[in-house]
Design an enzyme around this catalytic site. Structure first.
Site, PDB file in Angstrom:
ATOM      1  NE  ARG A 243      -2.372   1.074   3.595  1.00 55.33           N
ATOM      2  CZ  ARG A 243      -3.346   0.540   4.634  1.00 55.33           C
ATOM      3  NH1 ARG A 243      -4.443   0.151   4.609  1.00 55.33           N
ATOM      4  NH2 ARG A 243      -2.850   0.623   6.051  1.00 55.33           N
TER       5      ARG A 243
ATOM      6  CE  LYS B 110      -2.346   4.970   7.024  1.00 55.96           C
ATOM      7  NZ  LYS B 110      -3.482   4.900   7.946  1.00 55.96           N
TER       8      LYS B 110
ATOM      9  CD  GLU C  29     -11.891   5.328   4.753  1.00 57.24           C
ATOM     10  OE1 GLU C  29     -11.259   4.690   5.618  1.00 57.24           O
ATOM     11  OE2 GLU C  29     -11.322   5.692   3.764  1.00 57.24           O
TER      12      GLU C  29
HETATM   13  N1  PLP Z   1      -9.326   4.118   6.631  1.00 54.65           N
HETATM   14  C1  PLP Z   1      -8.371   4.999   6.928  1.00 54.65           C
HETATM   15  C2  PLP Z   1      -8.662   6.451   6.401  1.00 54.65           C
HETATM   16  C3  PLP Z   1      -7.128   5.119   7.857  1.00 54.65           C
HETATM   17  O1  PLP Z   1      -6.200   6.052   8.019  1.00 54.65           O
HETATM   18  C4  PLP Z   1      -6.861   3.739   8.236  1.00 54.65           C
HETATM   19  C5  PLP Z   1      -5.908   3.313   8.897  1.00 54.65           C
HETATM   20  O2  PLP Z   1      -4.655   3.133   8.281  1.00 54.65           O
HETATM   21  C6  PLP Z   1      -7.917   2.654   7.755  1.00 54.65           C
HETATM   22  C7  PLP Z   1      -9.040   2.872   7.118  1.00 54.65           C
HETATM   23  C8  PLP Z   1      -7.596   1.281   8.314  1.00 54.65           C
HETATM   24  O3  PLP Z   1      -6.679   0.517   7.800  1.00 54.65           O
HETATM   25  P1  PLP Z   1      -5.811  -0.463   8.125  1.00 54.65           P
HETATM   26  O4  PLP Z   1      -6.608  -1.439   8.695  1.00 54.65           O
HETATM   27  O5  PLP Z   1      -4.998  -1.068   7.171  1.00 54.65           O
HETATM   28  O6  PLP Z   1      -5.045  -0.104   9.504  1.00 54.65           O
HETATM   29  C1  COI Z   2      -4.084   3.122  11.715  1.00 54.92           C
HETATM   30  O1  COI Z   2      -4.938   2.641  11.949  1.00 54.92           O
HETATM   31  O2  COI Z   2      -2.938   2.760  11.792  1.00 54.92           O
HETATM   32  C2  COI Z   2      -4.043   4.726  11.160  1.00 54.92           C
HETATM   33  O3  COI Z   2      -3.234   4.900  10.484  1.00 54.92           O
HETATM   34  C3  COI Z   2      -5.152   5.547  11.619  1.00 54.92           C
HETATM   35  C4  COI Z   2      -4.838   6.620  12.255  1.00 54.92           C
HETATM   36  C5  COI Z   2      -4.197   6.847  13.580  1.00 54.92           C
HETATM   37  C6  COI Z   2      -4.372   7.599  11.337  1.00 54.92           C
END
Ligand code: PLP
Ligand code: COI
Length: 351
Positions: free
Chosen positions: A85, A187, A223
Site C-alpha cells: 500500500r 494514505k 469511512e
Molecule cells: N481508513 C483510513 C482513512 C485509515 O487511515 C485507516 C488506517 O490505516 C484505515 C481505514 C484502516 O486501515 P488498516 O486496517 O490498514 O489500518
Molecule cells: C491506523 O489505523 O494505523 C491509522 O493510521 C489510523 C490513524 C491513527 C491515522
C-alpha cells in the site's frame, strides 16, 4: 530517551506519542534507487522550508503494530500488505516507491531497536509509523527532488477511549473525506488534516468520531474517520466496496477473510446510511481502532442505537477471532503473522 522504567504503567497507555529510543532514516534523490538507511537516535530532523511535503503535502504514511504474543514471540500483522500500500501511495503522489524488502527490514529494525517499548502480551502494542516525505526544496507544484523515508515507533493502548466499549458516531452532513479520482484510496498525509475540525466538532457534541458519506450522492457510507465501516444484518456482513475513495484497510480485508472462513456471507457493496440505520450490529476497524463496536449512529434528528451496550454478538466473535489470531491464542490458518527477530543486526549510525 531511554526504555520504560520498572514502574511503567502499560495499562494506562492510550493512542498517543511516547517517544522511544531509535528511528530509521533513508534518503533518495528523485530518479535514483533507494539504498538502505540507518538506525539513528530518535529526534528532530532538519528540513528545508521549501520542502515539497511542507508546502504541498507530498507525503504518505503507514500504521502497523508489533505485538507480543501468548508464546512470547513478537509479531507484525501482514506487513507486506502495508509495504504494498505504501508503494501504491508513493506512485500516486509521484514519489519513488520504497522496495518491499527494504520497507520490512526498516520496520523490523525499528521494532528490534525499541524492543523494551513493546508492551507485555495483551496490554498494548508498539505502533509503528513509516512515513515517506518529499523533503527536497521545490517552488513549482511538482514532485520534490529528494525524499526521506523514516520509521519511528511508540507504545500504544486503545485508539478510542475505553477499549472494546461501543462508540457513538455522527454522520457528517457538511464534509466529505474524498472524491472520485482524488487521493482517498491511499494514505496521503493530506487526507487527514481536513478531517480534524469535523472530528473535533463531533467530539464536542459527545460523539467519538464522524462517519463520512460519499461525495457524489451524499448517500453511501465511506469511512469512520480513519477506520473502515462494517454492519451486520440478519447474520450477513456488509462493508463499503473499494471504489478508490476509501482506504483499502488491511484490517478490513482480514475481517472479510476471517468472517468468510467462519461461514459468514460478506458483501462488499454500496452501504447506504439508510440501510445502516436498519442494521443489527455495526463496527469500525483499522490497525489503530482494531474492531471498535458502534453503539449508535446519529444522522440529523435520527439516532439508531445498536443492541444493548452496542457490542453485538458477531462483532464480539470477530474481535475475538482477530485478536486471538494476532496474539497466537488461536492458530493462524492464513499465515498472516510475521515474527520479528529481536536480535537482528541493526544498521546503527551515530550521526
Ligand atoms: N481508513 C483510513 C482513512 C485509515 O487511515 C485507516 C488506517 O490505516 C484505515 C481505514 C484502516 O486501515 P488498516 O486496517 O490498514 O489500518
Ligand atoms: C491506523 O489505523 O494505523 C491509522 O493510521 C489510523 C490513524 C491513527 C491515522
Amino acid at each position: 530517551m531511554s526504555g520504560p522504567d520498572n514502574n511503567f504503567d502499560w495499562d494506562s497507555l492510550t493512542f498517543s506519542l511516547t517517544k522511544t529510543e531509535k528511528m530509521y532514516v533513508a534518503e533518495c534523490n528523485q530518479g535514483d534507487a533507494w539504498s538502505p538507511g540507518n538506525i539513528l537516535p530518535y529526534g528532530n530532523l532538519s528540513i528545508d522550508p521549501a520542502a515539497g511535503v511542507l508546502n504541498y503535502g507530498q507525503g504518505i504514511f503507514e500504521g502497523m503494530k508489533a505485538q507480543r504474543t501468548a508464546n512470547n514471540r513478537v509479531i507484525l500483522f501482514r506487513p507486506e500488505e502495508n509495504a504494498r500500500r505504501f508503494q501504491r501511495g508513493a506512485a500516486r503522489l509521484g514519489m519513488p516507491p520504497v522496495p518491499e524488502s527494504m520497507f520490512i527490514d526498516a520496520v523490523e529494525q525499528v521494532v528490534a531497536a525499541n524492543s523494551s517499548w513493546i508492551p507485555p502480551s495483551g496490554r498494548g502494542a508498539l505502533y509503528i509509523r513509516p512515513v515517506l516525505w518529499g523533503t527536497g526544496p521545490i517552488m513549482g507544484v511538482a514532485p520534490a527532488p529528494s525524499y526521506t523515508f523514516c520509521v519511528f515507533a511508540t507504545p500504544v493502548g486503545p485508539y478510542f477511549k475505553g477499549g472494546l466499549s461501543a462508540i457513538d458516531l455522527l454522520i457528517s452532513e457538511e464534509n466529505h473525506r474524498a472524491a472520485p479520482g482524488g487521493s482517498g484510496g491511499v494514505k496521503a498525509i493530506g487526507n487527514y488534516a481536513p478531517g480534524m475540525m469535523p472530528s473535533k466538532n463531533a467530539k464536542k457534541q459527545g460523539f467519538a468520531e464522524v462517519i463520512y458519506l460519499d461525495a457524489v450522492e451524499h448517500k453511501y457510507i465511506e469511512e469512520v474517520g480513519a477506520a473502515n465501516y462494517f454492519c451486520i444484518k440478519d447474520n450477513v456482513l456488509y462493508t463499503p466496496e473499494l471504489t478508490g475513495t476509501i482506504l483499502p484497510g488491511i484490517t478490513r480485508e482480514s475481517i472479510i477473510m476471517l468472517a468468510r472462513h467462519r461461514g459468514y456471507e460478506v458483501n462488499e457493496t454500496q452501504v447506504s446510511a439508510e440501510f445502516a440505520m436498519t442494521a443489527d450490529e455495526s463496527f469500525c476497524c483499522g490497525t489503530a481502532a482494531v474492531i471498535s463496536p458502534i453503539a449508535s449512529i446519529t444522522q440529523g434528528e435520527n439516532k439508531k442505537v445498536f443492541g444493548v451496550g452496542g457490542v453485538g454478538v458477531i462483532t464480539r466473535e470477530l474481535y475475538d477471532a482477530l485478536t486471538n489470531l494476532q496474539t497466537e491464542i488461536n492458530e493462524d490458518p492464513f499465515g498472516w503473522l510475521h515474527e520479528v527477530n529481536l536480535n537482528l543486526a541493526l544498521n546503527i549510525s551515530n550521526e
